[in-house]
Scaffold this active site. Structure first.
Site, PDB file in Angstrom:
ATOM      1  CE  LYS A  96      -3.778  -2.449   0.941  1.00 40.71           C
ATOM      2  NZ  LYS A  96      -4.363  -3.095  -0.203  1.00 40.71           N
ATOM      3  CD  GLN A 106       7.164  -0.596  -0.200  1.00 38.45           C
ATOM      4  OE1 GLN A 106       6.727  -0.396  -1.321  1.00 38.45           O
ATOM      5  NE2 GLN A 106       6.929   0.242   0.799  1.00 38.45           N
ATOM      6  CE1 TYR A 195       1.564  -5.113  -8.320  1.00 38.97           C
ATOM      7  CE2 TYR A 195       1.181  -3.269  -9.806  1.00 38.97           C
ATOM      8  CZ  TYR A 195       0.826  -4.513  -9.329  1.00 38.97           C
ATOM      9  OH  TYR A 195      -0.260  -5.164  -9.871  1.00 38.97           O
ATOM     10  N   GLY A 196       6.046  -1.774 -10.094  1.00 44.19           N
ATOM     11  CA  GLY A 196       6.234  -1.569 -11.536  1.00 44.19           C
ATOM     12  C   GLY A 196       7.376  -2.399 -12.089  1.00 44.19           C
TER      13      GLY A 196
END
Length: 282
Positions: A96, A106, A195-196
């Site tokens: 998030k 992450q 994430y990308g």
């Protein structure tokens, strides 16, 4: 053994888009459909919920970050079906925006799940794919955004699908994670988007897989990457505007492509249209 019975598997499918993909396959696919989840209780509950709608899915436990669970699923499919007809790699994670986890954490966890986990599933299950099998790897439009933010030399490598190998891609994904830990990812051309970057990996992986499968003796196996769109799920903190069934539309379209499909094939697909995967001068 019912070796001739057709079978479909959807990873990460006890809720959200994956759940809707299972629901759609139950309605469209002539064969058994397996809903998979890390948590057996949640998976079985999802199967029960679908049954109330008249959708008869089956359950198998799977955690794409745990190779032993992947191998158990492989053995189960081999023993009970002798093959696999549809694979939708939907399982994935996204931190998030409010997450307090460090960027290095992450990067490591997101790439480990979304890229390495998905690739591990593919490497285990692709030998089971029958002629005319369909694979949809759920990526994201964020892979396109992240590609644009990469330095041009890196973009060129990532879009040169005739040349890049899976080993090259694994090395690049590891390079992203290692550089994120050191805080040097931007210096070497990667964006600050875990994430990308992980979904760049999924998109390019899919294109390489299709290229390699063209050399395979099994006919008409089609692999595509896709973006479901911005969907109202836990992953988007319910900010997305699409319903889960709208999000499932493109993955289902790719999973059900008719025999001898020539396009889309080895593409990145969004809203049933082939998206661009090319160098952009940032």
């Amino acid at each position: 053994m019912s070796g001739s019975k057709r079978v479909a598997v959807v990873t990460g499918s006890n809720k959200g888009i994956g759940y809707a993909i299972v629901r759609g396959l139950c309605k469209q696919f002539q064969g058994d459909v397996y809903l998979t989840a890390r948590n057996e209780g949640l998976g079985l509950k999802a199967v029960e919920d679908l049954k109330k709608e008249g959708c008869l899915a089956k359950f198998h436990q799977l955690d794409i970050t745990k190779p032993d669970t992947i191998n158990k699923l492989k053995k189960f499919l081999q023993d009970n079906y002798g093959g696999l007809d549809i694979l939708v790699n939907n399982a994935g994670i996204a931190y998030k925006q409010s997450s307090t986890a460090s960027f290095s954490e992450q990067a490591e966890v997101t790439v480990q799940t979304n890229f390495n986990g998905t690739l591990d599933v593919c490497e285990a299950l692709f030998p089971l794919l029958r002629p005319n099998a369909r694979v949809a790897n759920v990526s994201s439009m964020v892979s396109q955004f992240a590609l644009k933010k990469c330095k041009v030399d890196l973009q060129k490598t990532l879009v040169d699908i005739s040349r890049i190998t899976m080993d090259d891609l694994k090395t690049l994904m590891k390079q992203f994670v290692d550089s994120a830990k050191k805080g040097t990812n931007k210096d070497i051309g990667w964006p600050d988007n875990a994430y990308g970057a992980s979904k760049i990996g999924v998109t390019v992986m899919s294109m390489i897989q299709q290229r390699e499968l063209l050399k395979d003796t099994r006919q008409d196996i089609v692999v595509n990457a896709c973006c479901p769109g911005y969907v109202d799920t836990d992953m988007t903190s319910h900010k997305g505007h699409k319903t889960i069934d709208q999000g499932a539309d493109t993955p289902l379209y790719l999973a059900m492509l008719p025999p001898n499909t020539t396009s889309p094939k080895g593409n990145f697909v969004s809203d049933r249209k082939i998206g661009k995967w090319e160098v952009t001068q940032a």
